[in-house]
Write an enzyme that holds these catalytic residues in place. Structure first.
Site, PDB file in Angstrom:
ATOM      1  N   LYS A  49       0.718  -0.945  -0.198  1.00  0.00           N
ATOM      2  CA  LYS A  49       0.210   0.107  -0.131  1.00  0.00           C
ATOM      3  C   LYS A  49       0.628   1.000   0.041  1.00  0.00           C
ATOM      4  CE  LYS A  49      -1.952  -2.820  -0.694  1.00  0.00           C
ATOM      5  NZ  LYS A  49      -2.497  -4.180  -0.424  1.00  0.00           N
ATOM      6  N   ALA A 112       9.376 -21.181  16.760  1.00  0.00           N
ATOM      7  CA  ALA A 112       8.760 -22.377  18.629  1.00  0.00           C
ATOM      8  C   ALA A 112       8.128 -23.903  17.711  1.00  0.00           C
ATOM      9  CB  ALA A 112       7.427 -21.567  19.423  1.00  0.00           C
ATOM     10  N   GLY A 180      -0.619 -15.134 -12.435  1.00  0.00           N
ATOM     11  CA  GLY A 180      -1.547 -14.624 -11.749  1.00  0.00           C
ATOM     12  C   GLY A 180      -2.412 -13.677 -11.415  1.00  0.00           C
ATOM     13  N   GLY A 182      -4.631 -12.363  -9.894  1.00  0.00           N
ATOM     14  CA  GLY A 182      -5.264 -12.442  -8.761  1.00  0.00           C
ATOM     15  C   GLY A 182      -4.810 -10.902  -8.029  1.00  0.00           C
ATOM     16  N   HIS A 444     -22.331  14.439   3.197  1.00  0.00           N
ATOM     17  CA  HIS A 444     -22.427  15.051   1.936  1.00  0.00           C
ATOM     18  C   HIS A 444     -22.452  16.689   2.010  1.00  0.00           C
ATOM     19  CE1 HIS A 444     -24.025  16.430  -2.267  1.00  0.00           C
ATOM     20  NE2 HIS A 444     -24.079  17.756  -1.976  1.00  0.00           N
TER      21      HIS A 444
HETATM   22  P1  NAI Z   1      -5.031 -15.441  -5.599  1.00  0.00           P
HETATM   23  O1  NAI Z   1      -5.968 -16.359  -5.036  1.00  0.00           O
HETATM   24  O2  NAI Z   1      -5.400 -13.592  -5.601  1.00  0.00           O
HETATM   25  O3  NAI Z   1      -4.854 -15.071  -7.493  1.00  0.00           O
HETATM   26  C1  NAI Z   1      -4.348 -15.852  -8.012  1.00  0.00           C
HETATM   27  C2  NAI Z   1      -4.032 -16.458  -9.260  1.00  0.00           C
HETATM   28  O4  NAI Z   1      -3.665 -17.281 -10.777  1.00  0.00           O
HETATM   29  C3  NAI Z   1      -6.596 -16.835 -10.115  1.00  0.00           C
HETATM   30  O5  NAI Z   1      -6.269 -15.642 -10.530  1.00  0.00           O
HETATM   31  C4  NAI Z   1      -6.225 -18.173  -9.844  1.00  0.00           C
HETATM   32  O6  NAI Z   1      -6.884 -18.350 -11.765  1.00  0.00           O
HETATM   33  C5  NAI Z   1      -4.514 -17.753 -10.795  1.00  0.00           C
HETATM   34  N1  NAI Z   1      -3.487 -18.984 -11.054  1.00  0.00           N
HETATM   35  C6  NAI Z   1      -3.659 -20.005 -10.517  1.00  0.00           C
HETATM   36  N2  NAI Z   1      -2.636 -21.008 -11.383  1.00  0.00           N
HETATM   37  C7  NAI Z   1      -1.793 -20.752 -12.426  1.00  0.00           C
HETATM   38  C8  NAI Z   1      -0.937 -20.588 -13.724  1.00  0.00           C
HETATM   39  N3  NAI Z   1      -0.100 -21.650 -13.074  1.00  0.00           N
HETATM   40  N4  NAI Z   1      -1.251 -19.885 -14.195  1.00  0.00           N
HETATM   41  C9  NAI Z   1      -1.589 -18.030 -14.159  1.00  0.00           C
HETATM   42  N5  NAI Z   1      -2.500 -18.485 -13.609  1.00  0.00           N
HETATM   43  C10 NAI Z   1      -2.488 -18.922 -12.575  1.00  0.00           C
HETATM   44  O7  NAI Z   1      -3.663 -15.399  -4.498  1.00  0.00           O
HETATM   45  P2  NAI Z   1      -2.721 -14.019  -4.591  1.00  0.00           P
HETATM   46  O8  NAI Z   1      -2.954 -13.017  -5.629  1.00  0.00           O
HETATM   47  O9  NAI Z   1      -1.276 -15.105  -5.180  1.00  0.00           O
HETATM   48  O10 NAI Z   1      -2.624 -13.772  -3.231  1.00  0.00           O
HETATM   49  C11 NAI Z   1      -2.725 -14.931  -2.491  1.00  0.00           C
HETATM   50  C12 NAI Z   1      -4.084 -14.260  -1.369  1.00  0.00           C
HETATM   51  O11 NAI Z   1      -3.493 -12.873  -0.431  1.00  0.00           O
HETATM   52  C13 NAI Z   1      -5.063 -14.157  -1.148  1.00  0.00           C
HETATM   53  O12 NAI Z   1      -5.601 -14.726  -0.280  1.00  0.00           O
HETATM   54  C14 NAI Z   1      -5.370 -12.272  -1.722  1.00  0.00           C
HETATM   55  O13 NAI Z   1      -6.651 -12.269  -0.786  1.00  0.00           O
HETATM   56  C15 NAI Z   1      -3.989 -12.064  -0.082  1.00  0.00           C
HETATM   57  N6  NAI Z   1      -4.168 -10.961  -0.431  1.00  0.00           N
HETATM   58  C16 NAI Z   1      -5.016  -9.567  -0.126  1.00  0.00           C
HETATM   59  C17 NAI Z   1      -4.444  -8.065  -0.480  1.00  0.00           C
HETATM   60  C18 NAI Z   1      -5.422  -7.344  -0.485  1.00  0.00           C
HETATM   61  O14 NAI Z   1      -6.834  -7.846   0.544  1.00  0.00           O
HETATM   62  N7  NAI Z   1      -5.564  -6.729  -1.085  1.00  0.00           N
HETATM   63  C19 NAI Z   1      -3.365  -7.685  -0.891  1.00  0.00           C
HETATM   64  C20 NAI Z   1      -2.349  -9.267  -2.014  1.00  0.00           C
HETATM   65  C21 NAI Z   1      -3.061 -10.453  -0.833  1.00  0.00           C
END
Ligand code: NAI
Length: 456
Positions: A49, A112, A180, A182, A444
């Site tokens: 962030k 631990a 990925g 995500g 507002h």
């Molecule tokens: P994610 O589960 O959000 O996304 C992983 C993505 O990778 C998915 O869309 C999946 O379809 C894709 N994927 C999987 N295998 C693949 C492949 N071989 N080739 C291409 N795409 C593939 O996981 P991410 O982004 O690694 O985050 C991990 C965790 O950390 C999540 O639980 C997330 O919620 C948390 N996180 C939360 C944040 C926030 O609240 N702002 C910020 C960063 C992480």
């Protein structure tokens, strides 16, 4: 000395639990092998962030003319941006240290493990020492998944990085390939796109941002495509050859994307081995394929073994810092014999791209999968005067899902939805009806008014 509570792991589950338990008068010992604050503070939420805020400031400066402000030559000093990130992290880690001291928590900087169960206490070993505690809370978190893609693991430490190494790159990459799309993938895509790196995202699913609202994910993707990010969706990565990511398109075509840096962000896995849980007989949660994915807990965060609790990513469940802290609180309240239960009804998900995405409760896809009939209320963000004033040519959306008269889901694209979503969390967690939300007075002019306007 026998402690009332031993906590393994000092991330958002562990340090919040330690603070609450210490303040309630329990004698607490907290084991953390790295820095206090865990992944969130040291290599997750906070550093990202901080970086993203610098990117946002740079975006504002570059596009200041849209607001009638002239900035002759905006430029970004990447090393200063990363230095500031380190300073922010250091300050906040120091803050957690002070919180622990104030709550009377003994912090041991060692890994631990639970080694034995005595008559009325568990024995733990850490470094060269042994400790005793009546109750144990496991908050050992999660780590990045490195999928078995040929060449990927071999590239780790050089071209291939996870969310950890990408925070201390020796120099700004010219081209970044993100495996990925995500949350982690999109946040780093956003940061590096803003500072001028060419970004390519290869995602296995037909959409970015996994389970988040489909329409909003597509809008965000379109905005980033316009800013120059290249997306390859529905594409399976089959190999990594040095600085080249090989992937197969949905049509079966083999393509390549090159980058001087390759970020692997395909999810995280709970860290629950090597800490004595198997020996104590703690039951694990398994996925549909029968593979263990985390520590099995009930709504009070109790494991199958009396006196052992778990909270945070190690449960393999929600994997978010804010879920982790609340789970830590529930565990401590249970230990204190105060009635409490973990609720997952209103866990917000936020993606800190620019613009931000936020959602809480059911999405349309989830409602339909569960057979829940929903009415969708929808309004472009441009209906908010404040949004128009502050987002020249900005596009955003607010969607509210109603079922049986109650608010069951809220999904937003547009700044500052990361802040506004908190009001939606209260509405959903407390079961507010749509009619009741309509009678709430919002300040507002704020973008938050969109929550109410969407319902009319
Ligand atoms: P994610 O589960 O959000 O996304 C992983 C993505 O990778 C998915 O869309 C999946 O379809 C894709 N994927 C999987 N295998 C693949 C492949 N071989 N080739 C291409 N795409 C593939 O996981 P991410 O982004 O690694 O985050 C991990 C965790 O950390 C999540 O639980 C997330 O919620 C948390 N996180 C939360 C944040 C926030 O609240 N702002 C910020 C960063 C992480």
């Amino acid at each position: 000395m026998t402690f009332d509570l031993a906590i393994l792991g000092g991330g958002p589950a562990g340090y919040v639990a330690a603070g609450r338990a210490g303040a309630a008068g329990l004698s607490v010992i907290l084991f953390e092998k790295n820095e206090l604050g865990g992944v969130c503070l040291n290599e997750g939420c906070i550093p990202t962030k901080t970086l993203l805020y610098s990117a946002k400031v740079f975006d504002y400066a570059r596009h200041a003319d849209k607001y009638g402000v002239t900035v002759p030559e905006a430029s970004v000093d990447v090393s200063a941006v990363f230095k500031r990130k380190d300073k922010v992290v250091k300050k906040l880690v120091g803050g957690v240290r002070v919180q622990m001291r104030n709550a009377g928590v003994e912090v041991v900087r060692e890994a631990a493990s639970i080694v034995a169960k005595g008559a009325d206490a568990y024995q733990l070993s850490a470094g060269e020492e042994y400790y005793e505690a009546r109750q144990i809370l496991v908050c050992t978190g999660s780590e990045a998944v490195i999928p078995p893609i040929p060449g990927l693991r071999e590239g780790l430490g050089t071209t291939v990085v996870t969310n950890r190494e990408i925070l201390s790159l020796p120099q700004q990459p010219q081209r970044l390939v993100v495996i990925g799309g995500g949350v982690i993938g999109m946040e780093f895509a956003s940061f590096f796109n803003s500072i001028g790196t060419e970004v390519t995202v290869v995602e296995m699913l037909p959409k970015i941002l996994g389970p988040m609202d489909e329409e909003i994910s597509a809008m965000l993707q379109a905005q980033y495509a316009k800013k120059g990010v290249e997306f390859h969706l529905g594409c399976k990565v089959t190999a990594v050859e040095g600085n080249t990511v090989v992937y197969e398109t949905p049509e079966g075509e083999v393509c390549r994307a090159q980058g001087d840096c390759i970020l692997v962000s395909v999810g995280r896995r709970a860290r629950f081995t090597g800490i004595g849980l198997e020996e104590m007989g703690v039951e694990l949660a398994v996925n549909a394929a029968g593979r263990p994915v985390g520590i099995k807990v009930d709504a009070q965060m109790r494991t199958s073994v009396p006196g052992i609790y778990a909270a945070g990513d190690v449960t393999g469940f929600s994997m978010l810092a804010h879920t982790a802290s609340r789970e830590g609180e529930v565990a401590v309240n249970t230990i204190l014999e105060k009635a409490d239960a973990m609720s997952y009804k209103a866990i917000p998900g936020v993606v800190y791209t620019n613009p931000e995405v936020a959602g809480v409760g059911l999405t349309e896809a989830e409602a339909s999968a569960k057979g829940i009939a929903v009415t969708v209320h929808k309004l472009p963000m441009a209906f908010s005067g404040r949004f128009v004033a502050e987002n020249e040519r900005g596009e955003g959306l607010c969607k509210i899902l109603e079922a049986d008269g109650a608010v069951v889901g809220v999904h937003m694209l547009g700044n500052p939805s990361s802040e506004i979503i908190a009001a939606a969390c209260v509405a959903i967690e407390k079961g507010l009806t749509v009619e009741a939300l309509k009678t709430v007075v919002f300040p507002h002019p704020t973008v938050s008014e969109i929550l109410k306007e969407t319902l009319f």
